[in-house]
Design a protein around this motif. Structure first.
Motif, PDB file in Angstrom:
ATOM      1  N   ASP A 236       0.838  -1.243  -0.004  1.00 11.30           N
ATOM      2  CA  ASP A 236       0.142   0.081  -0.178  1.00 11.30           C
ATOM      3  C   ASP A 236       0.905   1.424   0.037  1.00 11.30           C
ATOM      4  OD1 ASP A 236      -1.761   2.118   0.703  1.00 11.30           O
ATOM      5  OD2 ASP A 236      -3.053   0.943   1.602  1.00 11.30           O
ATOM      6  N   PRO A 237       0.785   2.027  -0.852  1.00 10.11           N
ATOM      7  CA  PRO A 237       1.496   3.380  -1.045  1.00 10.11           C
ATOM      8  C   PRO A 237       1.470   4.121   0.143  1.00 10.11           C
ATOM      9  CG  PRO A 237       0.630   2.929  -3.024  1.00 10.11           C
ATOM     10  CD  PRO A 237      -0.024   2.022  -2.028  1.00 10.11           C
ATOM     11  N   ALA A 238       0.207   4.251   0.652  1.00  5.66           N
ATOM     12  CA  ALA A 238       0.117   5.143   2.071  1.00  5.66           C
ATOM     13  C   ALA A 238       0.985   4.613   3.004  1.00  5.66           C
ATOM     14  CB  ALA A 238      -1.365   4.997   2.325  1.00  5.66           C
ATOM     15  N   THR A 239       1.378   3.414   3.204  1.00  2.03           N
ATOM     16  CA  THR A 239       2.296   2.900   4.103  1.00  2.03           C
ATOM     17  C   THR A 239       3.552   3.173   4.207  1.00  2.03           C
ATOM     18  OG1 THR A 239       0.906   0.917   4.475  1.00  2.03           O
ATOM     19  CG2 THR A 239       3.143   0.787   5.232  1.00  2.03           C
ATOM     20  N   VAL A 240       4.113   3.260   2.975  1.00  2.00           N
ATOM     21  CA  VAL A 240       5.431   3.617   2.632  1.00  2.00           C
ATOM     22  C   VAL A 240       5.498   5.065   2.800  1.00  2.00           C
ATOM     23  CG1 VAL A 240       7.314   3.715   0.878  1.00  2.00           C
ATOM     24  CG2 VAL A 240       5.714   1.615   1.053  1.00  2.00           C
ATOM     25  N   ARG A 241       4.532   5.939   2.248  1.00  4.14           N
ATOM     26  CA  ARG A 241       4.686   7.466   2.276  1.00  4.14           C
ATOM     27  C   ARG A 241       4.706   7.660   3.675  1.00  4.14           C
ATOM     28  NH1 ARG A 241       0.534   7.504  -1.624  1.00  4.14           N
ATOM     29  NH2 ARG A 241       1.599   7.585  -3.818  1.00  4.14           N
ATOM     30  N   SER A 242       3.858   7.301   4.682  1.00  5.36           N
ATOM     31  CA  SER A 242       3.783   7.654   5.970  1.00  5.36           C
ATOM     32  C   SER A 242       5.075   7.490   6.756  1.00  5.36           C
ATOM     33  CB  SER A 242       2.734   7.152   6.682  1.00  5.36           C
ATOM     34  OG  SER A 242       2.973   5.602   6.963  1.00  5.36           O
ATOM     35  N   VAL A 243       5.815   6.347   6.465  1.00  7.30           N
ATOM     36  CA  VAL A 243       7.094   6.282   6.907  1.00  7.30           C
ATOM     37  C   VAL A 243       8.300   7.043   6.483  1.00  7.30           C
ATOM     38  CG1 VAL A 243       9.128   4.402   7.277  1.00  7.30           C
ATOM     39  CG2 VAL A 243       6.531   3.567   7.381  1.00  7.30           C
ATOM     40  N   ALA A 244       8.241   7.260   5.235  1.00  5.38           N
ATOM     41  CA  ALA A 244       9.140   8.056   4.661  1.00  5.38           C
ATOM     42  C   ALA A 244       8.989   9.690   5.291  1.00  5.38           C
ATOM     43  CB  ALA A 244       8.921   8.302   3.262  1.00  5.38           C
ATOM     44  N   GLU A 245       7.612   9.965   5.250  1.00  6.83           N
ATOM     45  CA  GLU A 245       7.549  11.431   6.070  1.00  6.83           C
ATOM     46  C   GLU A 245       7.820  11.561   7.400  1.00  6.83           C
ATOM     47  OE1 GLU A 245       3.241  11.949   5.538  1.00  6.83           O
ATOM     48  OE2 GLU A 245       3.264  12.153   3.489  1.00  6.83           O
ATOM     49  N   ALA A 246       7.925  10.441   8.073  1.00  8.35           N
ATOM     50  CA  ALA A 246       8.212  10.346   9.590  1.00  8.35           C
ATOM     51  C   ALA A 246       9.872  10.482   9.701  1.00  8.35           C
ATOM     52  CB  ALA A 246       7.638   9.163  10.300  1.00  8.35           C
TER      53      ALA A 246
END
Length: 816
Positions: free
Chosen positions: A521-531
């Motif tokens: 899920d792209p949302a999963t990866v993006r959330s970690v990258a933002e953090a």
């Protein structure tokens, strides 16, 4: 009532009088600790003296002697009475009759008795053959009879012990090490044995024996108080349980804490750990001194012969750092060192000791602790570098850190350390207290310093990642605030402080996301990258994640978890490099999946395949990793209700643990009519070998047609193995994470792990008429954290209110 009053009350009234006086003494709230133990020993002395006098009338050359704990006057409410009837070898029948007159009344009262009847020569001979007997006789104390006989034995036993010490002390050290290996370390155990674990009462007694040898002596400061604390806890344990036990079980800790007037069980354990730490450190120092003395005795005659028999050899001193030298296998201060003028000396000495793999001299540590001055704020670069060097020295760091801790130097440099010092962790996954876990994490992180661009930040983050434990709320959030202050104080610049605070705030992010979220899920990866924010921070966080897990315990890391985290790091790294994660597309079915799907449609029943996952080579596996990657279970089922609970229930019946679970509808080839669900799960056997695929399929067929009562079978099995008493688990908690995915609603379940848990969850979700797209299962010790990506019947995420209602209903089901 004084001890004299109690003793007088017991005189002349036989066993019943002693029993009544003993009961009054033990239930007297005003008296506890050493006064009660001394009064109980005095009361028992008076009673036994009466028994001896009544049976020894006209008999000479006989004495009654207390040995062991009773000899030391350390009688806990349920302690054994260790007694020796000593005689000069005269009238053996009269001595035997006297023994009966003493032993039987003790047994009649239900008191445990460790007894022997010997002459002084027999006692010395037995002591020479049995180290335990010899240790007990070192504490021999006269109770009644011929005082000269007792005094003569004491003198002889002490002389024997001192003469034999060079031979017997190494033997005693070896036995102590074996016992520690069996029983563990008292300062870290959640259910410790107060006597036998390392750092317990047995070791405190051994330190007395070493001192009695005149060969070496233990550091005295704090030792008597530590021994008293452990004895007080044992007294309270005996009183609350009514049993002669030394094991502080979980279910008894609250009662023991209340008996001692402590706030709670955690406060109790912290006091026990602090006492054990004092005794363990004293033991380490003492055995080191014993070894030094014995080596010196062995070498000195040869050196004197080489020097012509006159001059006394001078110990060689080798420089290690400014103001720090090695002497006789220890790190000591140079003669010119001035700790009162050199605030960085303790860190420099500690770093030099750890780098050299040598212990810090007790004298050196105490001298530095007595005269240490505060470092300026921020710390000079040299002091910060010495701290990093200490943390990066690997396994020797632990012993050096403990030496600094024992004399208060750690909290001098890092005041926030006080809240985590000796703090217990009531989690079966953790094998250390919070402070020791932090040091272990630094030790593990030292193995990864070649993987990262800033080893100093990795090591300091490892040391401080759980520093927020002991504060209210989320320890990661509290730790982030603390670390900003600590990092600035020890001299890191603003950018480094930001990185360190990010690492502490998100030190659980990678492993929790990798094991509980859909990485496709792209949302999963993006959330970690933002953090995370940057490639450098991601690199550090990856190494910290692995070090933290390895330092937690065997259940916290595995090849499987490592592979999931590595996959997540790779995906996040791509996003941070500028790539945009594509929306997931339905993967084309493999030939095997198509074959299973066609067979499922043709037969109208489930078909499955088991395929072992290849384990990585030994050199690629994590140290101590016991967990293989598992077995892939591929199931094709004609689309129908109840698939998830049916599969989960059958696997639970066959004692298979689910690690990951994915469910999807499979597009069939042209010309094939029907709808098929594909389940791609990874499983592992709880123990033993995997069941045959044919048995799994047969049970799955029965589960889907309703002829197999899974719930009943699991309940029967659970009833056949009643659970042991222990800590009551907190209730399950179900939460919705509305922003975790754009493609589905993420519902997370945190609960006590138990056989059939996934079956119960699956049945509850089925009853709620939601479709499970995938499941991400994670079990740490007794705790299960499972995330389910669910949609409505049409394949869209659930509306907010509907998702909340499903979560509430699921939580109610699990609590019921």
């Amino acid at each position: 009532m004084t001890s004299t009053d109690v003793s007088k009350d017991a005189e002349g009234s036989g066993p019943s009088g002693y029993a009544a006086a003993r009961l009054r003494l033990l239930t007297e709230e005003a008296r506890s600790g050493p006064p009660r133990r001394a009064a109980l020993a005095e009361l028992t002395d008076e009673w036994l003296t009466g028994l001896f006098a009544a049976g020894a009338e006209g008999l000479r050359g006989v004495s009654l002697v207390a040995v062991g704990g009773y000899g030391r006057g350390e009688l806990s409410p349920r302690s054994d009475l260790d007694l020796l009837l000593l005689h000069d070898g005269g009238d053996s029948k009269a001595v035997a009759a006297l023994a009966d007159r003493i032993w039987y009344p003790v047994w009649d009262l239900g008191l445990a008795l460790d007894h022997s009847v010997r002459t002084p020569a027999e006692a010395r001979k037995t002591a020479g053959e049995d180290l335990k007997v010899q240790l007990g006789l070192l504490d021999a104390r006269h109770i009644a009879g011929d005082l000269g006989l007792t005094a003569g034995l004491r003198t002889s036993v002490l002389a024997d012990w001192r003469n034999q010490a060079p031979k017997r002390l190494p033997e005693l050290q070896e036995l102590s090490a074996e016992r520690a290996e069996r029983q563990g370390e008292l300062q870290y155990l959640l259910e410790p044995d107060l006597k036998e674990a390392r750092g317990g009462l047995r070791d405190a007694t051994i330190l007395r024996a070493v001192a009695a040898s005149w060969l070496a002596d233990a550091p005295r400061e704090g030792l008597d108080d530590a021994r008293r604390r452990l004895l007080d806890v044992r007294d309270a344990l005996h009183l609350t349980t009514g049993r002669a036990t030394d094991r502080l079980s979980l279910q008894e800790q609250d009662q023991v804490a209340a008996e001692l007037g402590l706030l709670d069980a955690d406060t109790l354990l912290r006091q026990v750990y602090e006492a054990a730490r004092v005794i363990s450190y004293a033991s380490d120092v003492t055995w080191r001194e014993v070894g030094r003395v014995l080596r010196a005795r062995a070498v000195r005659p040869r050196l004197r012969a080489m020097l012509g028999g006159g001059a006394k050899p001078t110990a060689e001193r080798s420089p290690l750092a400014e103001g720090v030298v090695e002497q006789d296998g220890e790190v000591v201060l140079a003669r010119a060192a001035r700790p009162e003028r050199d605030p960085g000396l303790p860190l420099r000495a500690a770093a030099a000791a750890a780098q050299a793999g040598l212990p810090l001299s007790l004298h050196a540590v105490r001298r530095m602790a007595a005269s240490v001055r505060p470092l300026p704020t921020p710390w000079p670069a040299e002091a910060r570098e010495q701290l990093v060097t200490l943390l990066g020295s690997g396994r020797p760091t632990v012993e050096v850190w403990e030496a600094l801790e024992a004399e208060g130097l750690i909290t001098h440099f890092l005041p926030d350390w006080e809240r985590v010092r000796c703090r217990p962790q009531r989690n079966a996954v953790h094998i250390w207290t919070v402070d020791r876990h932090l040091i272990e994490t630094a030790v593990r992180a030292s193995e990864f310093t070649r993987r990262v661009h800033r080893p100093d930040l990795l090591l300091v983050a490892a040391l401080l990642h759980d520093i927020g434990k002991g504060w209210p709320g989320d320890h990661s959030v509290a730790g982030e605030i603390i670390v900003k202050d600590v990092a600035a104080r020890i001299g890191f610049d603003r950018d480094d402080v930001t990185v360190l605070s990010t690492l502490v705030r998100h030190h659980l992010l990678l492993v929790e996301t990798a094991t509980r979220r859909d990485l496709e899920d792209p949302a999963t990866v993006r959330s970690v990258a933002e953090a995370v924010g940057s490639q450098g921070t991601l690199e550090l966080l990856h190494a910290l994640t692995e070090a933290d897990a390895l330092a937690t315990g065997p259940a916290a890391w595995s090849s499987w978890r490592g592979s999931l985290v590595a996959d997540l790091v790779k995906r996040v790294g791509a996003v941070l490099a500028g790539d945009d994660p594509a929306e997931p597309e339905a993967a084309a079915p493999t030939a095997e999946q198509e074959r299973l799907a066609i067979e499922a449609i043709a037969t109208g029943s489930p078909v499955l395949a088991l395929r072992a996952q290849t384990e990585p080579p030994a050199e690629e596996r994590a140290p101590g990793d016991p967990e293989p990657l598992g077995v892939e279970l591929l199931i094709a089922v004609p689309d129908q209700p109840g698939v998830l609970p049916a599969v989960a229930g059958v696997l639970a019946m066959h004692r298979l643990t689910v690690r990951t679970a994915e469910l999807s509808a499979l597009d069939l080839p042209d010309g094939v009519e029907g709808a098929v669900l594909l389940l791609n799960w990874r499983v592992a056997a709880e123990y033993g070998s995997l069941p045959q695929a044919a048995r799994l399929r047969a049970d799955l067929v029965r589960a889907l047609d309703g002829s197999l009562d899974i719930a009943g079978r699991l309940a029967e099995r659970d009833a056949a193995y009643p659970r042991r008493r222990g800590v009551v688990a907190p209730p399950p908690r179900v939460t919705v994470h509305p922003t975790a995915s754009r493609l589905a609603t993420v519902i997370e379940v945190r609960a006590q792990d138990a056989p059939g848990l996934l079956f119960r969850i699956g049945r509850a979700l089925e009853d709620a008429s939601v479709r499970v797209r995938s499941a991400h299962v994670s079990t740490l010790g007794a705790n299960a954290v499972d995330a389910f990506y669910v949609t409505g019947p049409e394949g869209a995420p659930l509306p907010g209110e509907e998702a909340a209602a499903v979560a509430r209903k699921l939580e109610e089901t699990l609590r019921g």
